[in-house]
Design an enzyme around this catalytic site. Structure first.
Site, PDB file in Angstrom:
ATOM      1  N   CYS A 186      62.223  11.777  34.206  1.00  0.00           N
ATOM      2  CA  CYS A 186      62.201  11.048  32.939  1.00  0.00           C
ATOM      3  C   CYS A 186      61.542   9.671  33.078  1.00  0.00           C
ATOM      4  O   CYS A 186      60.364   9.599  33.378  1.00  0.00           O
ATOM      5  CB  CYS A 186      63.608  10.951  32.346  1.00  0.00           C
ATOM      6  SG  CYS A 186      63.586  10.534  30.572  1.00  0.00           S
ATOM      7  N   LYS A 199      62.895   9.276  18.081  1.00  0.00           N
ATOM      8  CA  LYS A 199      63.199   9.600  19.468  1.00  0.00           C
ATOM      9  C   LYS A 199      63.040  11.098  19.727  1.00  0.00           C
ATOM     10  O   LYS A 199      63.388  11.931  18.885  1.00  0.00           O
ATOM     11  CB  LYS A 199      64.645   9.173  19.755  1.00  0.00           C
ATOM     12  CG  LYS A 199      65.162   9.486  21.142  1.00  0.00           C
ATOM     13  CD  LYS A 199      66.628   9.065  21.260  1.00  0.00           C
ATOM     14  CE  LYS A 199      67.184   9.340  22.643  1.00  0.00           C
ATOM     15  NZ  LYS A 199      68.606   8.937  22.748  1.00  0.00           N
ATOM     16  N   SER A 229      65.503  13.389  26.096  1.00  0.00           N
ATOM     17  CA  SER A 229      66.130  12.279  25.383  1.00  0.00           C
ATOM     18  C   SER A 229      65.375  11.008  25.746  1.00  0.00           C
ATOM     19  O   SER A 229      65.678  10.355  26.730  1.00  0.00           O
ATOM     20  CB  SER A 229      67.610  12.161  25.772  1.00  0.00           C
ATOM     21  OG  SER A 229      68.218  11.069  25.116  1.00  0.00           O
ATOM     22  N   HIS A 274      65.210  16.573  31.186  1.00  0.00           N
ATOM     23  CA  HIS A 274      66.484  16.434  31.903  1.00  0.00           C
ATOM     24  C   HIS A 274      67.141  17.790  32.100  1.00  0.00           C
ATOM     25  O   HIS A 274      68.213  18.076  31.537  1.00  0.00           O
ATOM     26  CB  HIS A 274      67.427  15.517  31.133  1.00  0.00           C
ATOM     27  CG  HIS A 274      67.090  14.070  31.209  1.00  0.00           C
ATOM     28  ND1 HIS A 274      67.286  13.309  32.341  1.00  0.00           N
ATOM     29  CD2 HIS A 274      66.541  13.241  30.285  1.00  0.00           C
ATOM     30  CE1 HIS A 274      66.902  12.063  32.110  1.00  0.00           C
ATOM     31  NE2 HIS A 274      66.443  11.993  30.880  1.00  0.00           N
ATOM     32  N   GLU A 315      68.801  18.587  34.486  1.00  0.00           N
ATOM     33  CA  GLU A 315      70.078  18.355  35.174  1.00  0.00           C
ATOM     34  C   GLU A 315      71.223  18.031  34.218  1.00  0.00           C
ATOM     35  O   GLU A 315      72.391  17.962  34.643  1.00  0.00           O
ATOM     36  CB  GLU A 315      69.925  17.212  36.181  1.00  0.00           C
ATOM     37  CG  GLU A 315      69.927  15.799  35.623  1.00  0.00           C
ATOM     38  CD  GLU A 315      68.611  15.372  34.988  1.00  0.00           C
ATOM     39  OE1 GLU A 315      68.537  14.234  34.478  1.00  0.00           O
ATOM     40  OE2 GLU A 315      67.640  16.166  35.009  1.00  0.00           O
ATOM     41  N   ARG A 341      77.698   8.541  20.605  1.00  0.00           N
ATOM     42  CA  ARG A 341      77.631   7.097  20.905  1.00  0.00           C
ATOM     43  C   ARG A 341      76.756   6.369  19.902  1.00  0.00           C
ATOM     44  O   ARG A 341      77.127   5.316  19.366  1.00  0.00           O
ATOM     45  CB  ARG A 341      77.080   6.919  22.326  1.00  0.00           C
ATOM     46  CG  ARG A 341      76.855   5.473  22.762  1.00  0.00           C
ATOM     47  CD  ARG A 341      75.881   5.445  23.940  1.00  0.00           C
ATOM     48  NE  ARG A 341      74.557   5.942  23.559  1.00  0.00           N
ATOM     49  CZ  ARG A 341      73.645   6.369  24.425  1.00  0.00           C
ATOM     50  NH1 ARG A 341      73.904   6.396  25.718  1.00  0.00           N
ATOM     51  NH2 ARG A 341      72.459   6.778  23.990  1.00  0.00           N
TER      52      ARG A 341
END
EC number: 2.3.1.31
Length: 310
Positions: free
Chosen positions: A142, A163, A192, A236, A238, A250
């Protein structure tokens, strides 16, 4: 064979629950075998979460893997105590004379800042330069991939709006490349991020190959310098099943204008449990990197690792 981790590392409790085979340092010392040695530069603010995500995947291999975690001295993490870092991490100064089979650099929550304004950028440049001669293969994730492409090849990053957020369908751009052995023709990976690197810039660098990509908005997923065994991953794989949910909740709580992550919740409904579409991709990606680009090619004597530095 298991991954070797430090005694008492909190990630061990999660790995135990998931039946991931690992070995603590005391037990590993009794093994008469040369493990693969990895250096992980963890730039994430909550170190323990990223540790668990990567160890889960690196431990899913028949190879014994020994990990040194490193943090940047030039910036004090705000969400991980110094006591934790002292017990489980080292500084670059403590590992700079070592050589490794593999080097992994994580993402970091600084992607909207110019690279040169990141507090630890100078130290990061020193580490990335060091990796060229002290690690046989490098794996950047990333923002780490953006930083690596910028430092090594001058590839810029660009802001995107909105985003890039969700789980996107990808396809391979190469045939018979070992990193993607066992992958389906189409596969899903979480993203992300607020920034991107672009294919047109990558194609100007002869050493680089676009290995996999998605349609917009996710774009290029994997770039490689195959001669130097360097890999740059924009997504990502992972991530845990609930990582995107945690980020979404969040940001909603903070009053931010955040869209529901794409292809994540059934019917795009945040009240439903997310569907994991990338678990097999993650396990294959890391297992293939360890096997084909680290274990199969690295010299048995690590002191023999040498790459010409520019």
């Amino acid at each position: 064979m298991p991954i070797k981790i430090p005694n008492n590392l909190p990630a061990a409790q999660v790995l135990d629950r998931e039946n991931v085979f690992y070995m603590n340092a005391d037990r590993a010392y009794g093994q008469d075998i040369r493990p693969l040695k990895l250096c992980i530069l963890n730039l994430m603010p909550v170190k323990s979460v990223a540790e668990t995500q990567f160890l889960r995947l690196l431990g899913n291999s028949p190879l014994q893997v020994e990990v040194d975690f490193v943090y940047t001295e030039s910036y004090v993490p705000q969400h991980t105590s110094q006591e934790y870092l002292t017990e489980f991490y080292g500084t670059f100064a403590e590992v700079r004379n070592k050589k490794y089979d593999g080097f992994l650099m994580t993402g970091a929550p600084v992607e909207q800042m110019p690279f040169e304004e990141v507090a630890y950028w100078d130290e990061l440049c020193e580490i990335m330069e060091w990796s060229k001669t002290h690690a046989f293969s490098s794996f950047y994730i990333c923002w780490g991939a953006q930083a690596g492409l910028y430092y090594h090849y001058g590839i810029p990053k660009y802001p995107v709006e909105p985003k890039i957020f969700g789980v996107f369908k990808h396809h391979l751009c190469v045939e018979h490349e070992k990193l993607f052995r066992g992958f389906d023709d189409e596969f899903y990976v979480p993203h992300s991020r607020h920034t991107e690197f672009r294919r047109e810039d990558i194609e100007k660098v002869p050493e680089l190959t676009v290995m996999a990509e998605a349609e917009k908005p996710a774009g290029v997923y994997c770039v490689a310098d195959l001669k130097e065994n360097q890999f740059f991953i924009s997504g990502h794989a992972e991530y845990d099943p609930m990582t995107l949910k945690g980020e979404y909740d969040r940001d909603k709580k903070a009053g931010m204008d955040i869209q529901v992550p794409c292809n994540y919740y059934p019917d795009n409904d945040p009240s439903k449990r997310p569907v994991v579409r990338w678990r097999s991709v993650a396990n294959l990606l890391f297992a293939n990197w360890l096997n084909y680009y680290v274990y199969q090619e690295t010299p048995y004597e690590l002191d023999r690792i040498h790459r010409d530095s520019d």
